[in-house]
Motif scaffolding. Structure first.
Motif, PDB file in Angstrom:
ATOM      1  N   ALA A  23      58.817  25.632  53.741  1.00 29.32           N
ATOM      2  CA  ALA A  23      57.557  26.243  53.177  1.00 29.32           C
ATOM      3  C   ALA A  23      57.779  27.310  52.128  1.00 29.32           C
ATOM      4  O   ALA A  23      57.008  27.413  51.138  1.00 29.32           O
ATOM      5  CB  ALA A  23      57.028  27.152  54.761  1.00 29.32           C
ATOM      6  N   SER A  24      58.942  27.941  52.055  1.00 32.29           N
ATOM      7  CA  SER A  24      59.428  28.806  50.911  1.00 32.29           C
ATOM      8  C   SER A  24      59.316  28.220  49.800  1.00 32.29           C
ATOM      9  O   SER A  24      59.074  28.387  48.652  1.00 32.29           O
ATOM     10  CB  SER A  24      60.648  29.666  51.362  1.00 32.29           C
ATOM     11  OG  SER A  24      60.336  30.381  52.421  1.00 32.29           O
ATOM     12  N   VAL A  25      60.066  26.947  49.742  1.00 34.34           N
ATOM     13  CA  VAL A  25      59.959  26.068  48.341  1.00 34.34           C
ATOM     14  C   VAL A  25      58.495  25.736  47.902  1.00 34.34           C
ATOM     15  O   VAL A  25      58.156  25.801  46.815  1.00 34.34           O
ATOM     16  CB  VAL A  25      60.783  24.722  48.698  1.00 34.34           C
ATOM     17  CG1 VAL A  25      60.618  23.957  47.519  1.00 34.34           C
ATOM     18  CG2 VAL A  25      62.170  25.070  49.059  1.00 34.34           C
ATOM     19  N   MET A  32      68.726  29.492  55.434  1.00 32.92           N
ATOM     20  CA  MET A  32      67.498  29.772  54.557  1.00 32.92           C
ATOM     21  C   MET A  32      66.174  29.842  55.354  1.00 32.92           C
ATOM     22  O   MET A  32      65.969  29.613  56.405  1.00 32.92           O
ATOM     23  CB  MET A  32      67.185  28.528  53.611  1.00 32.92           C
ATOM     24  CG  MET A  32      68.214  28.150  52.575  1.00 32.92           C
ATOM     25  SD  MET A  32      69.051  29.450  51.696  1.00 32.92           S
ATOM     26  CE  MET A  32      67.582  29.624  50.648  1.00 32.92           C
ATOM     27  N   ASP A  33      65.408  30.944  54.863  1.00 30.02           N
ATOM     28  CA  ASP A  33      64.359  31.354  55.528  1.00 30.02           C
ATOM     29  C   ASP A  33      63.143  30.268  55.093  1.00 30.02           C
ATOM     30  O   ASP A  33      62.745  30.486  54.204  1.00 30.02           O
ATOM     31  CB  ASP A  33      63.953  32.836  55.182  1.00 30.02           C
ATOM     32  CG  ASP A  33      65.070  33.948  55.381  1.00 30.02           C
ATOM     33  OD1 ASP A  33      65.783  33.562  56.485  1.00 30.02           O
ATOM     34  OD2 ASP A  33      65.223  34.919  54.699  1.00 30.02           O
ATOM     35  N   ARG A  76      73.855  35.573  49.356  1.00 28.32           N
ATOM     36  CA  ARG A  76      72.558  35.652  49.562  1.00 28.32           C
ATOM     37  C   ARG A  76      71.953  36.215  48.072  1.00 28.32           C
ATOM     38  O   ARG A  76      70.822  35.785  47.921  1.00 28.32           O
ATOM     39  CB  ARG A  76      72.080  36.602  50.541  1.00 28.32           C
ATOM     40  CG  ARG A  76      72.593  35.990  51.986  1.00 28.32           C
ATOM     41  CD  ARG A  76      72.240  37.017  53.278  1.00 28.32           C
ATOM     42  NE  ARG A  76      70.926  37.519  53.134  1.00 28.32           N
ATOM     43  CZ  ARG A  76      70.657  39.031  52.877  1.00 28.32           C
ATOM     44  NH1 ARG A  76      71.617  39.817  52.710  1.00 28.32           N
ATOM     45  NH2 ARG A  76      69.601  39.269  52.875  1.00 28.32           N
ATOM     46  N   GLN A  77      72.652  37.041  47.529  1.00 26.09           N
ATOM     47  CA  GLN A  77      72.177  37.784  46.242  1.00 26.09           C
ATOM     48  C   GLN A  77      72.087  36.465  45.303  1.00 26.09           C
ATOM     49  O   GLN A  77      70.894  36.467  44.281  1.00 26.09           O
ATOM     50  CB  GLN A  77      72.686  38.904  45.710  1.00 26.09           C
ATOM     51  CG  GLN A  77      72.732  39.891  46.699  1.00 26.09           C
ATOM     52  CD  GLN A  77      73.612  41.085  46.085  1.00 26.09           C
ATOM     53  OE1 GLN A  77      74.709  41.024  45.366  1.00 26.09           O
ATOM     54  NE2 GLN A  77      73.547  42.454  46.474  1.00 26.09           N
ATOM     55  N   GLY A 126      65.407  31.916  43.531  1.00 29.39           N
ATOM     56  CA  GLY A 126      64.183  32.576  43.893  1.00 29.39           C
ATOM     57  C   GLY A 126      63.817  32.457  45.552  1.00 29.39           C
ATOM     58  O   GLY A 126      62.825  33.067  46.000  1.00 29.39           O
ATOM     59  N   LEU A 127      64.695  32.023  46.360  1.00 30.77           N
ATOM     60  CA  LEU A 127      64.713  31.870  47.862  1.00 30.77           C
ATOM     61  C   LEU A 127      65.353  32.962  48.573  1.00 30.77           C
ATOM     62  O   LEU A 127      66.537  33.500  48.100  1.00 30.77           O
ATOM     63  CB  LEU A 127      64.697  30.399  48.168  1.00 30.77           C
ATOM     64  CG  LEU A 127      63.967  29.410  47.667  1.00 30.77           C
ATOM     65  CD1 LEU A 127      64.344  28.121  48.103  1.00 30.77           C
ATOM     66  CD2 LEU A 127      62.294  29.704  48.126  1.00 30.77           C
TER      67      LEU A 127
END
Length: 370
Positions: free
Chosen positions: A21-23, A16-17, A133-134, A141-142
């Motif tokens: 922070a993305s959450v 996960m990217d 990934r899709q 939403g990540l």
């Protein structure tokens, strides 16, 4: 070109990217597009994770909050929310299991998947990675990145190539050439200290490493030398293990003020040893190797270890050994963190040897459908 006698699998490494922070940015739209750091921004705070916007300024995980603010004055600090991270991680793992049950989580935000034989009958691991990934994007939403190749090592290296929100496939016939051109700093398992040592010996790329004999690598890098000799040739026998066995258990504390007195350190170690004992009891494991972790006020890290002849989980023995390790060498500076870990646990599987890999060989024709 890979040797066809080697086991060839279709392994995906999903990462996960900037997960934490993305959450935070997902849950708070006002943070999107801004430089944020998860963790403490105070004098004693440490960055746990940084958004890509913050990384552009050089902000990285494990960096002090003070330094992070100097690098990025506009940096926004947010608190960790592990309940939320676990919730999202569970959703992601449910997606993984739609495609295969051979899922080996490495942490909340990354995992290996073996899709050689999968639940959807798709021969292309590249296509499966795209679908995963899709679906992660649709459900959470990540964004996620992925690496696809013949083994865990190459897949993990590949997952970094097109980050963020991308993927990279290294098919069997391209593995060796890919590793030869790779900077050794990109080799998973080669840290900063080892990389510097390799540079001093003229080893800058995979090809440089490949030119060295196994004996040379073992002479200069110990037991890891044989590992380096294999991985630069794309050789790795480690399977994706759905039920990953815990290899260590630890507890640590960062202090509000630096400590110089060994009396105070012993007091803190007493509490840490109690926590380790509690966790050992809860996990129903015991171990032989006790490691004392010391982080000094200048952020340098030191570890001291001792291996016993028997398995232990008793706080008293853990504490006494930690105290002996503390007194083993003179402290170089005041201390900001102490930790105790127990490894060499009684739950570890016997390591498979290279000469007796218990692995199913896959038809080499699969390489055409990566």
């Amino acid at each position: 070109m890979m040797e066809t006698s080697l086991p060839i699998r279709k392994i995906i490494h999903v990462d996960m990217d900037a997960f934490y922070a993305s959450v935070a940015q997902l849950d708070d739209p006002s943070l999107r597009g801004k430089a944020i750091a998860v963790g403490g921004g105070g004098d004693r705070g440490v960055v746990s994770a940084a958004s890509y916007e913050a990384r552009k300024f050089g902000v990285r995980s494990a960096m002090s909050g003070v330094l992070a603010r100097k690098l990025c004055p506009e940096l926004i600090f947010v608190r960790s929310d592990f309940a939320r991270y676990n919730e999202v991680s569970k959703q992601i793992r449910e997606i993984f299991h739609e495609y295969t049950d051979l899922v080996e989580p490495l942490s909340l935000d990354e995992a290996y998947l073996d899709v050689t034989e999968n639940k959807v009958g798709m021969p292309s691991a590249t296509v499966i990675a795209t679908w995963i990934r899709q679906k992660i994007k649709e459900k959470t939403g990540l964004n996620a990145s992925a690496g696809i190749s013949i083994n865990k090592f190459v897949a993990k290296v590949a997952s970094d190539i097109n980050k963020p929100n991308g993927q990279k496939t290294i098919p069997p016939e391209e593995v060796v050439a890919f590793l030869e051109t790779l900077d050794i700093r990109k080799f998973y398992g080669i840290g900063k200290v080892t990389a510097e040592k390799m540079y001093q010996k003229g080893i800058f790329t995979g090809l440089d490493m490949k030119k060295k004999s196994k004996e040379y690598l073992e002479q200069h890098f110990g037991k890891s030398g044989a590992y380096y000799y294999d991985i630069v040739r794309g050789i790795q026998y480690s399977q994706v293990k759905p039920n990953r066995i815990r290899k260590s258990l630890a507890a640590e504390r960062t202090f509000s003020e630096n400590i110089t007195s060994e009396v105070f350190m012993i007091e803190r170690l007493d509490h840490i040893a109690s926590e380790v004992e509690k966790r050992l009891s809860k996990s129903k494991v015991a171990g032989k190797t006790i490691t004392l972790k010391i982080k000094y006020s200048d952020f340098t890290l030191q570890t001291r270890s001792r291996t016993l002849d028997y398995y232990i989980r008793s706080k008293d023995i853990i504490l006494e050994t930690a105290k002996e390790l503390l007194y083993q060498d003179k402290m170089k500076d005041s201390v900001r963190l102490l930790g105790i870990s127990l490894s060499n646990l009684n739950t570890e599987d016997k390591k498979k040897t290279k000469t007796e890999p218990e692995e199913k060989e896959i038809d080499v024709q699969l390489r055409f459908e990566f």
